[in-house]
Motif scaffolding. Structure first.
Motif, PDB file in Angstrom:
ATOM      1  N   LEU A   5      -1.364  -0.339  -9.486  1.00 25.05           N
ATOM      2  CA  LEU A   5      -2.060   0.007  -8.254  1.00 25.05           C
ATOM      3  C   LEU A   5      -1.072   0.271  -7.119  1.00 25.05           C
ATOM      4  CD1 LEU A   5      -4.729   0.338  -6.731  1.00 25.05           C
ATOM      5  CD2 LEU A   5      -4.712  -2.144  -6.306  1.00 25.05           C
ATOM      6  N   ILE A   6      -0.013  -0.518  -7.070  1.00 24.74           N
ATOM      7  CA  ILE A   6       1.001  -0.326  -6.025  1.00 24.74           C
ATOM      8  C   ILE A   6       1.693   1.023  -6.196  1.00 24.74           C
ATOM      9  CG2 ILE A   6       3.210  -1.182  -5.162  1.00 24.74           C
ATOM     10  CD1 ILE A   6       2.249  -4.004  -5.765  1.00 24.74           C
ATOM     11  N   ILE A   8       0.435   3.718  -7.616  1.00 23.30           N
ATOM     12  CA  ILE A   8      -0.524   4.766  -7.249  1.00 23.30           C
ATOM     13  C   ILE A   8      -0.622   4.905  -5.730  1.00 23.30           C
ATOM     14  CG2 ILE A   8      -2.967   5.400  -7.326  1.00 23.30           C
ATOM     15  CD1 ILE A   8      -3.106   4.163 -10.104  1.00 23.30           C
ATOM     16  N   LEU A   9      -0.641   3.790  -5.013  1.00 28.17           N
ATOM     17  CA  LEU A   9      -0.709   3.840  -3.550  1.00 28.17           C
ATOM     18  C   LEU A   9       0.530   4.501  -2.965  1.00 28.17           C
ATOM     19  CD1 LEU A   9      -2.226   0.323  -2.716  1.00 28.17           C
ATOM     20  CD2 LEU A   9      -3.357   2.552  -2.565  1.00 28.17           C
ATOM     21  N   PHE A  10       1.694   4.235  -3.517  1.00 34.03           N
ATOM     22  CA  PHE A  10       2.914   4.867  -3.024  1.00 34.03           C
ATOM     23  C   PHE A  10       2.878   6.369  -3.282  1.00 34.03           C
ATOM     24  CE2 PHE A  10       4.900   0.745  -2.462  1.00 34.03           C
ATOM     25  CZ  PHE A  10       5.839   0.981  -1.475  1.00 34.03           C
ATOM     26  N   VAL A  11       2.417   6.770  -4.468  1.00 38.53           N
ATOM     27  CA  VAL A  11       2.352   8.200  -4.773  1.00 38.53           C
ATOM     28  C   VAL A  11       1.362   8.908  -3.855  1.00 38.53           C
ATOM     29  CG1 VAL A  11       1.708   9.873  -6.547  1.00 38.53           C
ATOM     30  CG2 VAL A  11       3.083   7.885  -7.164  1.00 38.53           C
ATOM     31  N   ILE A  12       0.194   8.299  -3.653  1.00 44.69           N
ATOM     32  CA  ILE A  12      -0.811   8.902  -2.771  1.00 44.69           C
ATOM     33  C   ILE A  12      -0.289   8.995  -1.334  1.00 44.69           C
ATOM     34  CG2 ILE A  12      -3.098   8.557  -1.763  1.00 44.69           C
ATOM     35  CD1 ILE A  12      -3.997   7.367  -4.399  1.00 44.69           C
ATOM     36  N   SER A  13       0.405   7.945  -0.876  1.00 42.68           N
ATOM     37  CA  SER A  13       0.947   7.968   0.490  1.00 42.68           C
ATOM     38  C   SER A  13       1.992   9.059   0.648  1.00 42.68           C
ATOM     39  CB  SER A  13       1.554   6.604   0.833  1.00 42.68           C
ATOM     40  OG  SER A  13       0.574   5.586   0.750  1.00 42.68           O
ATOM     41  N   GLY A  14       2.872   9.212  -0.358  1.00 41.99           N
ATOM     42  CA  GLY A  14       3.877  10.267  -0.285  1.00 41.99           C
ATOM     43  C   GLY A  14       3.269  11.648  -0.308  1.00 41.99           C
ATOM     44  N   ALA A  15       2.248  11.831  -1.174  1.00 40.05           N
ATOM     45  CA  ALA A  15       1.596  13.140  -1.239  1.00 40.05           C
ATOM     46  C   ALA A  15       0.855  13.453   0.055  1.00 40.05           C
ATOM     47  CB  ALA A  15       0.628  13.169  -2.428  1.00 40.05           C
ATOM     48  N   ALA A  48       5.013  13.256  -3.275  1.00 39.66           N
ATOM     49  CA  ALA A  48       4.543  12.415  -4.381  1.00 39.66           C
ATOM     50  C   ALA A  48       5.710  11.876  -5.200  1.00 39.66           C
ATOM     51  CB  ALA A  48       3.588  13.222  -5.260  1.00 39.66           C
ATOM     52  N   VAL A  49       6.717  12.714  -5.448  1.00 38.03           N
ATOM     53  CA  VAL A  49       7.895  12.267  -6.205  1.00 38.03           C
ATOM     54  C   VAL A  49       8.650  11.190  -5.433  1.00 38.03           C
ATOM     55  CG1 VAL A  49      10.119  12.972  -7.149  1.00 38.03           C
ATOM     56  CG2 VAL A  49       8.112  14.442  -7.454  1.00 38.03           C
ATOM     57  N   GLY A  55       8.031   3.583  -4.875  1.00 38.06           N
ATOM     58  CA  GLY A  55       7.204   2.562  -5.514  1.00 38.06           C
ATOM     59  C   GLY A  55       7.947   1.803  -6.588  1.00 38.06           C
ATOM     60  N   LEU A  56       8.769   2.499  -7.377  1.00 34.78           N
ATOM     61  CA  LEU A  56       9.557   1.819  -8.412  1.00 34.78           C
ATOM     62  C   LEU A  56      10.594   0.877  -7.791  1.00 34.78           C
ATOM     63  CD1 LEU A  56      10.110   4.818 -10.886  1.00 34.78           C
ATOM     64  CD2 LEU A  56       8.549   2.880 -11.156  1.00 34.78           C
ATOM     65  N   VAL A  57      11.230   1.352  -6.708  1.00 34.34           N
ATOM     66  CA  VAL A  57      12.200   0.486  -6.023  1.00 34.34           C
ATOM     67  C   VAL A  57      11.500  -0.741  -5.435  1.00 34.34           C
ATOM     68  CG1 VAL A  57      13.835   0.348  -4.103  1.00 34.34           C
ATOM     69  CG2 VAL A  57      13.771   2.388  -5.552  1.00 34.34           C
ATOM     70  N   PHE A  58      10.345  -0.509  -4.806  1.00 30.56           N
ATOM     71  CA  PHE A  58       9.591  -1.620  -4.234  1.00 30.56           C
ATOM     72  C   PHE A  58       9.151  -2.600  -5.319  1.00 30.56           C
ATOM     73  CE2 PHE A  58       5.516  -3.544  -3.075  1.00 30.56           C
ATOM     74  CZ  PHE A  58       5.854  -4.161  -1.875  1.00 30.56           C
ATOM     75  N   ARG A  59       8.766  -2.101  -6.485  1.00 25.84           N
ATOM     76  CA  ARG A  59       8.347  -2.972  -7.585  1.00 25.84           C
ATOM     77  C   ARG A  59       9.499  -3.866  -8.037  1.00 25.84           C
ATOM     78  NH1 ARG A  59       9.030  -2.197 -13.008  1.00 25.84           N
ATOM     79  NH2 ARG A  59       7.641  -3.379 -14.401  1.00 25.84           N
ATOM     80  N   ARG A  60      10.686  -3.290  -8.150  1.00 25.83           N
ATOM     81  CA  ARG A  60      11.848  -4.097  -8.569  1.00 25.83           C
ATOM     82  C   ARG A  60      12.199  -5.148  -7.525  1.00 25.83           C
ATOM     83  NH1 ARG A  60      17.694  -1.625 -10.564  1.00 25.83           N
ATOM     84  NH2 ARG A  60      18.654  -3.635 -11.089  1.00 25.83           N
ATOM     85  N   LEU A  61      12.177  -4.739  -6.259  1.00 27.72           N
ATOM     86  CA  LEU A  61      12.472  -5.703  -5.198  1.00 27.72           C
ATOM     87  C   LEU A  61      11.420  -6.815  -5.156  1.00 27.72           C
ATOM     88  CD1 LEU A  61      13.591  -3.324  -2.292  1.00 27.72           C
ATOM     89  CD2 LEU A  61      15.043  -4.741  -3.755  1.00 27.72           C
ATOM     90  N   ARG A  62      10.171  -6.458  -5.409  1.00 29.63           N
ATOM     91  CA  ARG A  62       9.106  -7.456  -5.401  1.00 29.63           C
ATOM     92  C   ARG A  62       9.296  -8.483  -6.511  1.00 29.63           C
ATOM     93  NH1 ARG A  62       4.636  -7.607  -8.479  1.00 29.63           N
ATOM     94  NH2 ARG A  62       2.914  -8.930  -7.755  1.00 29.63           N
TER      95      ARG A  62
END
Length: 389
Positions: A5-6, A8-15, A48-49, A55-62
């Motif tokens: 979900l996180i 998807i939210l990052f991709v939608i925000s970027g797009a 989106a990219v 989002g991937l960076v945020f996931r790792r930091l989280r």
């Protein structure tokens, strides 16, 4: 599910940012004949990219943050959170005048850029300061505590952080000092020190490799034994070497540099920094020996001058005993006559007590005054290795 979900939210925000950001482009780029829809979809795809990567960076930091939070003490967690909040508060206060500037067109991009940079910079700064001075920060929010009152009255002096040099980690004595309570406060190990020990451990030289591995093993044991007291400082300083970076870290944190390097301690004193030299500490902790003290000493080897013998105290202090050259290998009572302090340590001078001197004289053994029987060796093939008087 939460991690997906996180993303998807990052991709939608970027797009969405790319879709709506087409209006912020300069009018020169949107000249007549430019396909605005094509530009909009290009920006949307790029956003989106970028959102996916963020989002991937945020996931790792989280994941790393959650791992640290589970093992982090409560007081350290609270102090870091407060430091981060204060850093963000200062960033937004300084950013308010910039946001009020009437910027138009492409200049408007300065506002979000300044907001991101200032929040990241001051947030990280507040986090690092709270990591080093966390207890002092918590004391500000609870000034009525007993510890805070003692500090305010001058009865209790706050312990400064101890910054370890590579030499004291490899030396190994730091573990005994921590176990005996000689070092108070947090123990900070800089990232540059760990890098230096890793280079030593990977060296082709067997001696250097052994030192590096011993230092890394000691750090692992200290981490297991003392937990939150041992802090790894990840701040990267610019400098010619490890010594320069340690001096900058000591100056920024206001801590005490713990080293066994004489030159580094002298440089720290010149820069008016707090420093603890282990070699000087060992000399200061040696028991005082005064003239007239009686000792039971074992003579272990010959001295430089004729008729001298040499023994050692329990702390390794060398004792030069007159008229004791022929008593090597035996233990005898001696009387201290004086002491000499040298840059490398202390040397004690002594003489045999009256009873032992009388026995030596009766047996015809040599004496410093030249009385008694001949001091020639029993074996004529032996060479006299004693130096000149």
């Amino acid at each position: 599910m939460v991690e997906l979900l996180i993303l998807i939210l990052f991709v939608i925000s970027g797009a969405a940012t790319g879709w709506m950001g087409v209006h912020l482009l300069p009018q020169e780029l949107l000249a007549a004949g430019t396909d605005v829809e094509l530009v909009r979809w290009g920006l949307t795809s790029g956003g989106a990219v970028i959102g996916l990567v963020a989002g991937l960076v945020f996931r790792r930091l989280r994941l790393q943050l959650m791992r640290q939070v589970r093992t982090m003490p409560t007081d350290l967690l609270v102090s870091r959170a407060v430091g981060l909040i204060l850093g963000l508060l200062v960033a937004n206060l300084l950013l308010a005048p910039v946001l009020l500037l009437p910027l138009a067109g492409s200049s408007a991009l300065v506002k979000p850029l300044a907001a991101v940079i200032s929040n990241v910079f001051f947030g990280v700064l507040g986090y690092n300061l709270a990591e080093v001075h966390g207890r002092t920060l918590l004391r500000l929010f609870n000034p009525t505590s007993t510890e805070a009152l003692l500090v305010a009255d001058g009865v209790l002096t706050p312990a400064t952080a101890k910054i370890l040099d590579t030499s004291v980690i490899i030396d190994g004595r730091i573990r005994g000092m921590l176990a005996c309570g000689l070092l108070e406060g947090q123990v900070i190990v800089a990232e540059t020190v760990i890098d230096e020990m890793q280079k030593l451990a990977d060296s082709t030289n067997l001696e250097k490799r052994a030192k590096g591995r011993r230092g890394l093993k000691l750090l692992t044991e200290l981490r297991e034994s003392y937990g939150r007291r041992l802090v790894i400082n990840t701040t990267r300083y610019d400098g010619a070497g490890t010594d320069d970076r340690l001096l900058q870290l000591t100056e920024d944190t206001g801590g005490t540099l713990v080293t066994a390097d004489f030159n580094l301690s002298q440089v720290a004193q010149v820069k008016d920094l707090k420093v603890m030299n282990l070699s000087e500490l060992v000399i200061a902790l040696r028991p005082e020996v005064q003239p007239g003290d009686e000792l039971k000493l074992k003579i272990v080897r010959e001295g430089k001058e004729e008729s001298q013998g040499v023994g050692y105290l329990e702390d390794g202090t060398m004792v030069v005993v007159d008229d004791a050259r022929t008593l090597i290998g035996s233990r005898h009572p001696v009387v201290v006559t004086g002491a000499l302090q040298t840059p490398t340590g202390r040397m004690v001078f002594a003489r045999l007590d009256e009873g032992t001197s009388a026995k030596t004289a009766k047996s015809g053994k040599p004496s410093r005054s030249g009385k008694g029987k001949s001091s020639k060796p029993n074996n004529p093939n032996e060479r006299d290795t004693a130096g000149p008087r």
